[in-house]
Design a protein around this motif. Structure first.
Motif: not given
Length: 97
Positions: A6-8, A24-26, A32-33, A86-90
């Protein structure tokens, strides 16, 4: 905070800057911070094939050499925050307000 698909959007106020920073884990979603204009940040990140867009307009992709980024106002700011991401494919977007 953790975002799967989703979107946060998370806004941190100037009086509520956490002293121990934020995690933050995506996964495949978008986070969006939003930080006050006068807050400097140190971003430590682990990036898959996603992207991170800084408030300075820098785009960090998975081919980045460094895994640490400082906002342009980090050294001169009185208020500072450490962001662990930590950002995966997002994607993670850091905005100033």
């Amino acid at each position: 905070s953790t975002t799967g698909a989703g979107k946060l959007t998370m806004r941190i106020g100037g009086r509520s800057i956490p002293s121990d920073g934020v995690d933050i884990k995506v996964g495949a979603g978008e986070s969006i911070l939003e930080l006050p204009e006068d807050v400097g940040y140190l971003l430590e990140y682990d990036l898959g094939i996603g992207t991170i867009i800084s408030s300075d307009g820098e785009i960090i992709s998975s081919v980045a050499d460094s895994q640490v980024y400082k906002s342009k106002n980090y050294d001169s700011s009185e208020k500072k925050i450490k962001i662990s991401a930590s950002v995966g494919v997002g994607s993670l977007v850091i905005n100033k307000y």
